[in-house]
Design a protein around this motif. Structure first.
Motif, PDB file in Angstrom:
ATOM      1  N   LEU A  76       0.859  -1.186   0.000  1.00  0.00           N
ATOM      2  CA  LEU A  76       0.000   0.000   0.000  1.00  0.00           C
ATOM      3  C   LEU A  76       0.893   1.234   0.000  1.00  0.00           C
ATOM      4  CD1 LEU A  76      -2.742   1.495   0.364  1.00  0.00           C
ATOM      5  CD2 LEU A  76      -2.400   1.233   2.828  1.00  0.00           C
ATOM      6  N   VAL A  77       0.705   2.102  -0.991  1.00  0.00           N
ATOM      7  CA  VAL A  77       1.446   3.365  -1.055  1.00  0.00           C
ATOM      8  C   VAL A  77       0.434   4.485  -0.903  1.00  0.00           C
ATOM      9  CG1 VAL A  77       2.923   4.881  -2.430  1.00  0.00           C
ATOM     10  CG2 VAL A  77       3.224   2.402  -2.549  1.00  0.00           C
ATOM     11  N   THR A  78       0.707   5.387   0.048  1.00  0.00           N
ATOM     12  CA  THR A  78      -0.164   6.540   0.258  1.00  0.00           C
ATOM     13  C   THR A  78       0.642   7.823   0.066  1.00  0.00           C
ATOM     14  OG1 THR A  78       0.257   6.500   2.648  1.00  0.00           O
ATOM     15  CG2 THR A  78      -1.714   5.340   1.860  1.00  0.00           C
ATOM     16  N   HIS A  79      -0.074   8.861  -0.334  1.00  0.00           N
ATOM     17  CA  HIS A  79       0.514  10.192  -0.531  1.00  0.00           C
ATOM     18  C   HIS A  79      -0.530  11.200  -0.064  1.00  0.00           C
ATOM     19  CE1 HIS A  79       2.712  13.513  -2.253  1.00  0.00           C
ATOM     20  NE2 HIS A  79       1.743  13.796  -3.090  1.00  0.00           N
ATOM     21  N   GLU A  80      -0.191  11.954   0.973  1.00  0.00           N
ATOM     22  CA  GLU A  80      -1.118  12.931   1.548  1.00  0.00           C
ATOM     23  C   GLU A  80      -2.470  12.290   1.863  1.00  0.00           C
ATOM     24  OE1 GLU A  80      -1.202  16.173  -1.212  1.00  0.00           O
ATOM     25  OE2 GLU A  80       0.871  16.703  -0.826  1.00  0.00           O
ATOM     26  N   ASP A  82      -3.959   9.886   0.570  1.00  0.00           N
ATOM     27  CA  ASP A  82      -4.630   9.257  -0.571  1.00  0.00           C
ATOM     28  C   ASP A  82      -3.930   7.953  -0.915  1.00  0.00           C
ATOM     29  OD1 ASP A  82      -6.428  11.383  -0.905  1.00  0.00           O
ATOM     30  OD2 ASP A  82      -5.034  12.461  -2.223  1.00  0.00           O
ATOM     31  N   ARG A  83      -4.720   6.895  -1.166  1.00  0.00           N
ATOM     32  CA  ARG A  83      -4.154   5.622  -1.627  1.00  0.00           C
ATOM     33  C   ARG A  83      -3.835   5.761  -3.109  1.00  0.00           C
ATOM     34  NH1 ARG A  83      -6.473   0.380   0.952  1.00  0.00           N
ATOM     35  NH2 ARG A  83      -6.720   1.087   3.091  1.00  0.00           N
ATOM     36  N   ILE A  84      -2.554   5.616  -3.447  1.00  0.00           N
ATOM     37  CA  ILE A  84      -2.211   5.698  -4.864  1.00  0.00           C
ATOM     38  C   ILE A  84      -1.860   4.326  -5.444  1.00  0.00           C
ATOM     39  CG2 ILE A  84      -1.455   8.098  -4.704  1.00  0.00           C
ATOM     40  CD1 ILE A  84       1.415   6.991  -4.983  1.00  0.00           C
ATOM     41  N   PHE A  85      -1.594   3.346  -4.560  1.00  0.00           N
ATOM     42  CA  PHE A  85      -1.286   1.994  -5.014  1.00  0.00           C
ATOM     43  C   PHE A  85      -1.677   1.027  -3.916  1.00  0.00           C
ATOM     44  CE2 PHE A  85       1.638  -1.625  -5.526  1.00  0.00           C
ATOM     45  CZ  PHE A  85       1.421  -1.940  -6.856  1.00  0.00           C
ATOM     46  N   ALA A 108       6.002  13.621   0.068  1.00  0.00           N
ATOM     47  CA  ALA A 108       6.129  12.615   1.123  1.00  0.00           C
ATOM     48  C   ALA A 108       5.149  11.478   0.861  1.00  0.00           C
ATOM     49  CB  ALA A 108       5.860  13.247   2.476  1.00  0.00           C
ATOM     50  N   TYR A 109       5.659  10.257   0.883  1.00  0.00           N
ATOM     51  CA  TYR A 109       4.865   9.054   0.646  1.00  0.00           C
ATOM     52  C   TYR A 109       5.066   8.104   1.814  1.00  0.00           C
ATOM     53  CZ  TYR A 109       4.380  10.454  -4.254  1.00  0.00           C
ATOM     54  OH  TYR A 109       4.074  11.128  -5.405  1.00  0.00           O
TER      55      TYR A 109
END
Length: 151
Positions: A76-80, A82-85, A108-109
Protein backbone atom coordinates in the motif's frame (compact mmCIF):
# COMPACT_ATOMS: atom_id res chain seq x y z
CA UNK A 1 54.10 16.88 -46.93
CA UNK A 2 55.13 17.38 -43.35
CA UNK A 3 55.21 14.33 -41.04
CA UNK A 4 52.76 15.96 -38.58
CA UNK A 5 50.28 16.67 -41.39
CA UNK A 6 50.52 13.06 -42.54
CA UNK A 7 49.92 11.74 -39.03
CA UNK A 8 46.97 14.08 -38.58
CA UNK A 9 45.36 12.84 -41.83
CA UNK A 10 46.09 9.13 -41.26
CA UNK A 11 42.85 8.28 -39.32
CA UNK A 12 40.67 9.95 -41.95
CA UNK A 13 42.52 8.21 -44.76
CA UNK A 14 42.28 4.80 -43.10
CA UNK A 15 38.52 5.07 -42.51
CA UNK A 16 37.90 6.13 -46.12
CA UNK A 17 40.27 3.53 -47.55
CA UNK A 18 38.69 0.75 -45.49
CA UNK A 19 35.25 1.50 -46.92
CA UNK A 20 33.89 2.63 -43.59
CA UNK A 21 32.71 6.01 -44.70
CA UNK A 22 29.04 6.67 -44.06
CA UNK A 23 26.83 8.07 -46.77
CA UNK A 24 24.39 10.40 -45.02
CA UNK A 25 21.58 9.48 -47.42
CA UNK A 26 21.85 5.72 -46.89
CA UNK A 27 22.74 5.74 -43.19
CA UNK A 28 19.95 4.74 -40.82
CA UNK A 29 18.50 7.55 -38.80
CA UNK A 30 19.07 7.34 -35.05
CA UNK A 31 16.52 9.99 -34.22
CA UNK A 32 12.80 9.51 -34.38
CA UNK A 33 10.84 11.73 -36.70
CA UNK A 34 9.16 14.62 -35.00
CA UNK A 35 6.69 17.14 -36.19
CA UNK A 36 5.93 20.46 -34.62
CA UNK A 37 2.46 21.03 -33.25
CA UNK A 38 0.73 24.42 -33.19
CA UNK A 39 1.68 24.95 -29.53
CA UNK A 40 5.38 24.58 -30.42
CA UNK A 41 6.01 21.14 -28.93
CA UNK A 42 7.30 18.19 -30.88
CA UNK A 43 4.96 15.28 -31.51
CA UNK A 44 7.53 12.97 -29.87
CA UNK A 45 7.49 15.05 -26.67
CA UNK A 46 5.80 13.41 -23.69
CA UNK A 47 3.87 15.97 -21.70
CA UNK A 48 4.67 16.09 -17.99
CA UNK A 49 2.64 17.70 -15.25
CA UNK A 50 3.49 21.34 -14.61
CA UNK A 51 6.42 21.63 -12.22
CA UNK A 52 7.35 17.93 -12.47
CA UNK A 53 10.54 16.72 -14.12
CA UNK A 54 10.37 14.26 -17.01
CA UNK A 55 9.95 10.71 -15.73
CA UNK A 56 12.56 8.62 -17.50
CA UNK A 57 12.63 5.50 -15.31
CA UNK A 58 9.63 4.57 -13.17
CA UNK A 59 10.02 4.18 -9.43
CA UNK A 60 9.45 0.50 -8.72
CA UNK A 61 8.78 -1.58 -5.63
CA UNK A 62 11.02 -4.66 -5.78
CA UNK A 63 9.97 -7.45 -3.40
CA UNK A 64 12.49 -10.24 -2.63
CA UNK A 65 11.46 -13.40 -0.78
CA UNK A 66 14.17 -15.01 1.33
CA UNK A 67 11.76 -17.40 3.06
CA UNK A 68 11.27 -21.14 2.47
CA UNK A 69 7.70 -20.70 1.21
CA UNK A 70 5.79 -18.31 -1.04
CA UNK A 71 4.48 -15.10 0.52
CA UNK A 72 1.50 -12.88 -0.25
CA UNK A 73 2.81 -9.34 0.24
CA UNK A 74 0.16 -6.63 0.45
CA UNK A 75 1.67 -3.33 -0.75
CA UNK A 76 0.00 0.00 0.00
CA UNK A 77 1.45 3.37 -1.06
CA UNK A 78 -0.16 6.54 0.26
CA UNK A 79 0.51 10.19 -0.53
CA UNK A 80 -1.12 12.93 1.55
CA UNK A 81 -3.61 10.38 2.96
CA UNK A 82 -4.63 9.26 -0.57
CA UNK A 83 -4.15 5.62 -1.63
CA UNK A 84 -2.21 5.70 -4.86
CA UNK A 85 -1.29 1.99 -5.01
CA UNK A 86 -2.87 -1.01 -3.29
CA UNK A 87 -1.99 -4.49 -4.53
CA UNK A 88 -1.04 -7.93 -3.22
CA UNK A 89 1.79 -9.75 -4.97
CA UNK A 90 2.73 -13.40 -4.60
CA UNK A 91 6.48 -13.98 -4.43
CA UNK A 92 7.87 -17.51 -4.63
CA UNK A 93 10.77 -18.60 -2.37
CA UNK A 94 14.09 -17.15 -3.53
CA UNK A 95 12.36 -15.04 -6.18
CA UNK A 96 11.69 -11.35 -6.55
CA UNK A 97 8.91 -9.34 -8.14
CA UNK A 98 8.92 -5.76 -9.36
CA UNK A 99 5.81 -3.58 -9.59
CA UNK A 100 5.28 0.02 -10.71
CA UNK A 101 3.17 1.89 -8.15
CA UNK A 102 2.68 4.83 -10.53
CA UNK A 103 4.50 7.44 -8.44
CA UNK A 104 4.79 10.47 -10.71
CA UNK A 105 5.12 13.45 -8.37
CA UNK A 106 7.43 14.70 -5.66
CA UNK A 107 6.49 14.74 -2.00
CA UNK A 108 6.13 12.62 1.12
CA UNK A 109 4.87 9.05 0.65
CA UNK A 110 4.41 6.02 2.85
CA UNK A 111 4.79 2.33 1.93
CA UNK A 112 3.07 -0.31 4.05
CA UNK A 113 4.09 -3.93 3.50
CA UNK A 114 1.80 -6.49 5.15
CA UNK A 115 2.28 -10.25 5.46
CA UNK A 116 0.18 -12.77 7.38
CA UNK A 117 2.69 -12.59 10.28
CA UNK A 118 4.34 -9.17 9.98
CA UNK A 119 3.87 -5.57 8.85
CA UNK A 120 6.30 -2.74 8.14
CA UNK A 121 5.53 0.94 7.47
CA UNK A 122 8.20 3.03 5.76
CA UNK A 123 7.80 6.75 5.05
CA UNK A 124 9.89 8.02 2.13
CA UNK A 125 10.35 11.21 0.16
CA UNK A 126 10.36 11.44 -3.63
CA UNK A 127 12.40 14.26 -5.13
CA UNK A 128 13.09 15.35 -8.71
CA UNK A 129 16.18 13.11 -8.81
CA UNK A 130 14.11 10.04 -7.85
CA UNK A 131 11.63 10.72 -10.65
CA UNK A 132 14.39 11.13 -13.24
CA UNK A 133 16.49 8.15 -12.14
CA UNK A 134 13.79 5.74 -10.96
CA UNK A 135 15.01 5.22 -7.39
CA UNK A 136 13.40 1.92 -6.35
CA UNK A 137 11.97 0.79 -3.04
CA UNK A 138 13.54 -2.52 -2.06
CA UNK A 139 11.47 -4.86 0.14
CA UNK A 140 13.43 -7.78 1.58
CA UNK A 141 11.33 -10.47 3.23
CA UNK A 142 13.15 -12.89 5.53
CA UNK A 143 12.68 -13.46 9.24
CA UNK A 144 11.43 -9.88 9.23
CA UNK A 145 10.56 -7.24 6.60
CA UNK A 146 13.20 -4.70 5.61
CA UNK A 147 12.35 -1.73 3.38
CA UNK A 148 15.14 0.27 1.75
CA UNK A 149 15.16 3.16 -0.73
CA UNK A 150 17.62 2.94 -3.60
CA UNK A 151 19.41 6.22 -4.12
Amino acid sequence: MDRRELLALTPALLVTAAGCSIDSESAPSTSSPASTTPDGTSSTDTPTPSGSPARSDPIAIVVSNGRESAVDAALLVTHEADRIFDRTVVVEPGARRSVDPGIDGTGAYELTVSLADDERVRPFDVEDYDLRMGSDLIVEIGERIRVLMEE
